[in-house]
Design a protein around this motif. Structure first.
Motif, PDB file in Angstrom:
ATOM      1  N   VAL B  57       0.844  -1.199   0.000  1.00  0.00           N
ATOM      2  CA  VAL B  57       0.000   0.000   0.000  1.00  0.00           C
ATOM      3  C   VAL B  57       0.877   1.246   0.000  1.00  0.00           C
ATOM      4  CG1 VAL B  57      -1.645   1.341   1.370  1.00  0.00           C
ATOM      5  CG2 VAL B  57      -1.994  -1.104   1.067  1.00  0.00           C
ATOM      6  N   ALA B  58       1.939   1.205   0.809  1.00  0.00           N
ATOM      7  CA  ALA B  58       2.830   2.369   0.893  1.00  0.00           C
ATOM      8  C   ALA B  58       3.501   2.642  -0.454  1.00  0.00           C
ATOM      9  CB  ALA B  58       3.874   2.140   1.985  1.00  0.00           C
ATOM     10  N   LEU B  59       3.842   1.595  -1.160  1.00  0.00           N
ATOM     11  CA  LEU B  59       4.539   1.774  -2.431  1.00  0.00           C
ATOM     12  C   LEU B  59       3.597   2.198  -3.553  1.00  0.00           C
ATOM     13  CD1 LEU B  59       7.030  -1.231  -2.292  1.00  0.00           C
ATOM     14  CD2 LEU B  59       7.595   1.193  -2.263  1.00  0.00           C
ATOM     15  N   LYS B  60       2.331   1.890  -3.410  1.00  0.00           N
ATOM     16  CA  LYS B  60       1.386   2.193  -4.496  1.00  0.00           C
ATOM     17  C   LYS B  60       0.515   3.423  -4.216  1.00  0.00           C
ATOM     18  CE  LYS B  60       2.595  -0.965  -7.338  1.00  0.00           C
ATOM     19  NZ  LYS B  60       3.289  -0.527  -8.578  1.00  0.00           N
ATOM     20  N   ARG B  61       0.761   4.077  -3.119  1.00  0.00           N
ATOM     21  CA  ARG B  61      -0.045   5.250  -2.793  1.00  0.00           C
ATOM     22  C   ARG B  61       0.343   6.416  -3.700  1.00  0.00           C
ATOM     23  NH1 ARG B  61       2.923   7.438   2.748  1.00  0.00           N
ATOM     24  NH2 ARG B  61       4.992   6.721   2.148  1.00  0.00           N
ATOM     25  N   LYS B  62      -0.550   7.394  -3.749  1.00  0.00           N
ATOM     26  CA  LYS B  62      -0.269   8.628  -4.480  1.00  0.00           C
ATOM     27  C   LYS B  62      -0.245   9.767  -3.479  1.00  0.00           C
ATOM     28  CE  LYS B  62      -0.783   6.450  -8.402  1.00  0.00           C
ATOM     29  NZ  LYS B  62       0.436   5.858  -8.971  1.00  0.00           N
ATOM     30  N   SER B  63       0.529  10.761  -3.782  1.00  0.00           N
ATOM     31  CA  SER B  63       0.584  11.928  -2.904  1.00  0.00           C
ATOM     32  C   SER B  63      -0.809  12.550  -2.817  1.00  0.00           C
ATOM     33  CB  SER B  63       1.575  12.940  -3.492  1.00  0.00           C
ATOM     34  OG  SER B  63       1.544  14.132  -2.759  1.00  0.00           O
ATOM     35  N   GLY B  64      -1.239  12.806  -1.596  1.00  0.00           N
ATOM     36  CA  GLY B  64      -2.577  13.375  -1.407  1.00  0.00           C
ATOM     37  C   GLY B  64      -3.610  12.351  -1.009  1.00  0.00           C
ATOM     38  N   ASP B  65      -3.277  11.064  -1.115  1.00  0.00           N
ATOM     39  CA  ASP B  65      -4.196  10.028  -0.650  1.00  0.00           C
ATOM     40  C   ASP B  65      -4.325  10.119   0.866  1.00  0.00           C
ATOM     41  OD1 ASP B  65      -3.586   7.182  -2.928  1.00  0.00           O
ATOM     42  OD2 ASP B  65      -4.523   9.139  -3.219  1.00  0.00           O
ATOM     43  N   LYS B  66      -5.467   9.647   1.371  1.00  0.00           N
ATOM     44  CA  LYS B  66      -5.664   9.634   2.816  1.00  0.00           C
ATOM     45  C   LYS B  66      -5.941   8.205   3.274  1.00  0.00           C
ATOM     46  CE  LYS B  66      -5.302  14.087   3.254  1.00  0.00           C
ATOM     47  NZ  LYS B  66      -6.075  15.149   3.796  1.00  0.00           N
ATOM     48  N   TYR B  67      -5.771   7.985   4.590  1.00  0.00           N
ATOM     49  CA  TYR B  67      -5.882   6.632   5.133  1.00  0.00           C
ATOM     50  C   TYR B  67      -6.756   6.645   6.377  1.00  0.00           C
ATOM     51  CZ  TYR B  67      -1.971   6.482   2.023  1.00  0.00           C
ATOM     52  OH  TYR B  67      -1.189   6.625   0.907  1.00  0.00           O
ATOM     53  N   ILE B  68      -7.608   5.634   6.448  1.00  0.00           N
ATOM     54  CA  ILE B  68      -8.522   5.481   7.573  1.00  0.00           C
ATOM     55  C   ILE B  68      -8.302   4.077   8.120  1.00  0.00           C
ATOM     56  CG2 ILE B  68     -10.937   5.582   8.289  1.00  0.00           C
ATOM     57  CD1 ILE B  68     -10.144   8.191   7.076  1.00  0.00           C
ATOM     58  N   LEU B  69      -7.876   3.984   9.370  1.00  0.00           N
ATOM     59  CA  LEU B  69      -7.410   2.702   9.880  1.00  0.00           C
ATOM     60  C   LEU B  69      -8.272   2.168  11.024  1.00  0.00           C
ATOM     61  CD1 LEU B  69      -3.566   3.481   9.922  1.00  0.00           C
ATOM     62  CD2 LEU B  69      -4.951   2.533   8.054  1.00  0.00           C
ATOM     63  N   THR B 109      -5.888   3.690  18.532  1.00  0.00           N
ATOM     64  CA  THR B 109      -6.414   4.733  17.652  1.00  0.00           C
ATOM     65  C   THR B 109      -5.301   5.678  17.191  1.00  0.00           C
ATOM     66  OG1 THR B 109      -7.068   6.000  19.603  1.00  0.00           O
ATOM     67  CG2 THR B 109      -8.773   4.705  18.530  1.00  0.00           C
ATOM     68  N   MET B 110      -4.102   5.154  17.130  1.00  0.00           N
ATOM     69  CA  MET B 110      -2.945   5.951  16.727  1.00  0.00           C
ATOM     70  C   MET B 110      -3.075   6.402  15.281  1.00  0.00           C
ATOM     71  SD  MET B 110       1.053   4.877  17.069  1.00  0.00           S
ATOM     72  CE  MET B 110       0.935   3.359  16.155  1.00  0.00           C
ATOM     73  N   ARG B 111      -2.641   7.625  15.005  1.00  0.00           N
ATOM     74  CA  ARG B 111      -2.734   8.128  13.633  1.00  0.00           C
ATOM     75  C   ARG B 111      -1.632   9.154  13.409  1.00  0.00           C
ATOM     76  NH1 ARG B 111      -8.448  10.491  15.505  1.00  0.00           N
ATOM     77  NH2 ARG B 111      -8.333   8.509  16.597  1.00  0.00           N
ATOM     78  N   ASN B 112      -0.864   8.961  12.355  1.00  0.00           N
ATOM     79  CA  ASN B 112       0.148   9.933  11.978  1.00  0.00           C
ATOM     80  C   ASN B 112      -0.442  10.816  10.896  1.00  0.00           C
ATOM     81  OD1 ASN B 112       2.346  11.425  11.278  1.00  0.00           O
ATOM     82  ND2 ASN B 112       3.708   9.682  10.863  1.00  0.00           N
ATOM     83  N   GLN B 113      -0.881  11.976  11.310  1.00  0.00           N
ATOM     84  CA  GLN B 113      -1.557  12.884  10.379  1.00  0.00           C
ATOM     85  C   GLN B 113      -0.640  13.289   9.240  1.00  0.00           C
ATOM     86  OE1 GLN B 113      -4.737  14.078  10.666  1.00  0.00           O
ATOM     87  NE2 GLN B 113      -5.370  13.793  12.781  1.00  0.00           N
ATOM     88  N   LYS B 114       0.640  13.432   9.542  1.00  0.00           N
ATOM     89  CA  LYS B 114       1.594  13.846   8.510  1.00  0.00           C
ATOM     90  C   LYS B 114       1.691  12.821   7.403  1.00  0.00           C
ATOM     91  CE  LYS B 114       5.095  14.570  11.252  1.00  0.00           C
ATOM     92  NZ  LYS B 114       6.510  14.775  11.614  1.00  0.00           N
ATOM     93  N   ALA B 115       1.435  11.580   7.739  1.00  0.00           N
ATOM     94  CA  ALA B 115       1.487  10.509   6.733  1.00  0.00           C
ATOM     95  C   ALA B 115       0.157  10.362   6.005  1.00  0.00           C
ATOM     96  CB  ALA B 115       1.862   9.189   7.415  1.00  0.00           C
ATOM     97  N   GLY B 116      -0.808  11.201   6.332  1.00  0.00           N
ATOM     98  CA  GLY B 116      -2.110  11.127   5.664  1.00  0.00           C
ATOM     99  C   GLY B 116      -3.110  10.243   6.378  1.00  0.00           C
ATOM    100  N   ILE B 117      -2.744   9.762   7.565  1.00  0.00           N
ATOM    101  CA  ILE B 117      -3.665   8.909   8.334  1.00  0.00           C
ATOM    102  C   ILE B 117      -4.517   9.857   9.161  1.00  0.00           C
ATOM    103  CG2 ILE B 117      -3.852   7.036  10.006  1.00  0.00           C
ATOM    104  CD1 ILE B 117      -0.936   6.287   9.149  1.00  0.00           C
ATOM    105  N   VAL B 118      -5.734  10.069   8.721  1.00  0.00           N
ATOM    106  CA  VAL B 118      -6.550  11.121   9.334  1.00  0.00           C
ATOM    107  C   VAL B 118      -7.493  10.611  10.413  1.00  0.00           C
ATOM    108  CG1 VAL B 118      -6.427  12.622   7.329  1.00  0.00           C
ATOM    109  CG2 VAL B 118      -8.302  11.007   7.524  1.00  0.00           C
ATOM    110  N   TYR B 119      -7.757   9.299  10.439  1.00  0.00           N
ATOM    111  CA  TYR B 119      -8.707   8.794  11.427  1.00  0.00           C
ATOM    112  C   TYR B 119      -8.439   7.320  11.666  1.00  0.00           C
ATOM    113  CZ  TYR B 119     -13.255   7.854  13.668  1.00  0.00           C
ATOM    114  OH  TYR B 119     -14.244   7.491  14.547  1.00  0.00           O
TER     115      TYR B 119
END
Lengths: 306, 267
Positions: B57-69, B109-119
């Motif tokens: 997933v990390a290798l195939k992501r595009k800049s600006g994508d967001k992640y919900i975990l 519920t950890m999230r690295n916002q800088k990495a695009g993980i918003v929730y």
């Protein structure tokens, strides 16, 4: 214009001004959710004015979560809901999700406004008796909620620059412009505690109603106005109000509220009171439902702002 | 010969993915070793067995994508974050103030916002609709990756959310990590089979499958295609895997231990 038309107009103006997405189930047809969506469509009466105004699927939970997701990304959303009891389907989002993001500074959030048409009118049968704000607030007391019984109050509330989630409950009585039937006084004290009410028993009347939040009120004439049903200090306030009668060991507490619902705040408060007070030998509790207009009038007459 | 550069590119990418997966695994081993510390906040939800997926997933992501975990987010957080944030992720898992979320969220519920993980949510099925809302705010070339599991698709919110996603043409990729377990009960123990492929087709969403022990090349291709297709319709990617850290129950055989903690790393 009718009251509902002015409210609908306020919604359309606000949505345009804030570039909000507006959604609801059957928002555009057949009756624009009691008219609330009527100014969000083109002249044909069906086509939404903007692509981000839309009819949702039957998905209260997802709709609320959707609005929260947009809010996290600093976008504005309005969700129009017909009945307050529909929102119980979204409790997971309203509680768990909002608690999950509680530490996000509000300045980084958009505004998610839920407007609920019916919140104090238990029509449509027994199930609709849970259309009562106090029941909702007792579950979601972390939310910013408003109860608007007037178009000017609604417009003022809607246009406040709040960030985060807020729920605006409309008074059906006002927006439908109908007068409720007078209800008989109900005495359910048999179900709670001792039933005898002596002639000289002090009576404390507790007015249960809703005014804009953060508006403090004081009372005279043994009346206490409840303004935040979800407040954890509520029961303490009531106990403080009746504590001065402990020497008599008897008191009658009348809860006066605009509701006939058995899920109303009065029932819940009365039960809690009976279980928590130990100073009194007998405490009788009654609910005395009145109409919304009468309830608000009583609050205004018997209270004053601090 | 003409295919050599492309093949070399693929091989390099596969090697990158394997290296990244190893790094993710090593960081989780570090966390795993903390479990016997005094005042350890364990159980922490580790994700041994999920590393390759996160790397793909990390290798195939595009800049600006967001992640919900979900609550088992450590592998995605590690894969998507920059090197400088890794220690903060480990600290957050240990509920330290030096953590990426100042110790407020912990591991669940950890999230690295800088990495695009918003929730991130620990309530099964809770994160889908929030992800849909996020998806509605993105540029047209971006998508939201939403992590779910074989347990969360049993929640009513899954069906409701997917129908909504299709109706609103939202650009989402649902990564369904199917490890066969929900806490301590297997799929067979708790329900009938649920054919995700047929479900996706029935509502007009894309579906792809990554089998257990798929090669890294296959997994990369599945993820890549899903990301591409998400611009047209919502995608469901079912990834069959095994969360390591289970134990053997004499009555039931192998039981996946919910937290994914291992006593000994199984290769």
């Amino acid at each position: 214009m009718r009251q509902i038309d002015n409210i609908a107009s306020s919604i359309a103006d606000y949505a345009f001004k804030t570039n909000a997405s507006v959604m609801g189930q059957n928002l555009f047809k057949p009756s624009y959710i009691s008219g609330l969506g009527k100014y969000l469509v083109k002249e044909d009466g069906i086509t939404p004015l903007k692509s981000n105004y839309f009819d949702t699927t039957n998905s209260e939970l997802t709709s609320v979560g959707y609005g929260i997701g947009r809010m996290i990304e600093n976008n504005n959303t309005i969700l129009v809901v017909k009945q307050q009891d529909f929102l119980f389907l979204a409790i997971d989002q309203l509680i768990n999700s909002l608690v999950n993001i509680i530490d996000i500074p509000s300045r980084d959030l958009g505004t998610f406004t839920i407007i609920c048409m019916i919140s104090d009118w238990p029509y449509e049968g027994t199930q609709a008796r849970s259309n009562h704000i106090s029941l909702f607030e007792s579950l979601c007391n972390h939310l910013r909620t408003y109860y608007c019984h007037d178009e000017k109050i609604f417009e003022h509330t809607l246009n406040q620059s709040n960030k985060g989630v807020r729920i605006i409950f409309l008074s059906s009585e006002y927006t439908y412009e109908r007068t409720p039937a007078k209800y008989k006084w109900q005495d359910f004290s048999n179900n709670i505690v001792a039933t005898s009410i002596e002639d000289k028993t002090p009576i404390v009347n507790i007015l249960v109603g809703f005014v804009p939040r953060r508006e403090l009120r004081t009372c005279s004439n043994n009346a206490v106005a409840i303004i935040e049903i979800g407040s954890k200090d509520l029961l303490i306030s009531i106990i403080n109000a009746i504590e001065k009668y402990w020497e008599t060991k008897n008191v009658t507490v009348n809860f006066i509220e605009a509701s006939t619902s058995k899920t109303s705040a009065s029932y819940e408060l009365a039960w809690k009171l009976s279980k928590s007070i130990s100073l009194f030998k007998h405490i009788s509790v009654r609910t005395l439902p009145v109409g919304t207009r009468e309830n608000i009038a009583l609050i205004n007459q018997n209270t004053s702002e601090q | 010969m003409r295919n050599e550069p492309r093949n070399n590119g693929r091989i390099i990418e596969q090697e990158k993915a394997l290296v990244m997966a190893k790094i993710i695994s090593d960081h989780m081993k570090t966390l795993n070793s903390y479990k016997y510390q005094v005042n350890s906040p364990f159980p922490i939800h580790l994700a041994f067995g999920h590393e390759k997926l996160a790397a793909c997933v990390a290798l195939k992501r595009k800049s600006g994508d967001k992640y919900i975990l979900t609550h088992r987010n450590i592998h995605f957080n590690l894969a998507l974050s920059s090197e400088e944030d890794i220690n903060k992720l480990l600290d957050e898992s240990m509920v330290k103030e030096t953590g990426i979320n100042n110790g407020v969220y912990g591991c669940m519920t950890m999230r690295n916002q800088k990495a695009g993980i918003v929730y991130t949510s620990s309530i099964l099925g809770n994160n889908l609709s929030v992800g849909l809302g996020v998806a509605s705010t993105l540029d047209k070339d971006n998508a939201v990756w939403i992590q779910m599991g074989d347990g969360s698709i049993e929640e009513g919110s899954f069906c409701e959310g997917m129908i909504f996603a299709k109706a609103r043409k939202l650009r989402v990729i649902l990564i369904i990590e199917n490890n066969n377990w929900s806490l301590g009960s297997s799929i067979k123990e708790r329900r009938n089979k649920f054919d995700l492929k047929k479900f996706a087709e029935s509502i007009g969403c894309g579906y792809s499958l990554s089998l257990k022990n798929s090669s890294i090349g296959t997994m990369l291709e599945v993820i890549s295609n899903a990301r591409l297709n998400s611009l047209n319709e919502p995608q469901i990617v079912e990834v069959i895997l095994q969360t390591e850290g289970g134990n053997i129950d004499s009555r039931r055989g192998y039981v996946s231990y919910h937290h994914g903690i291992v006593k000994e790393r199984t290769e």
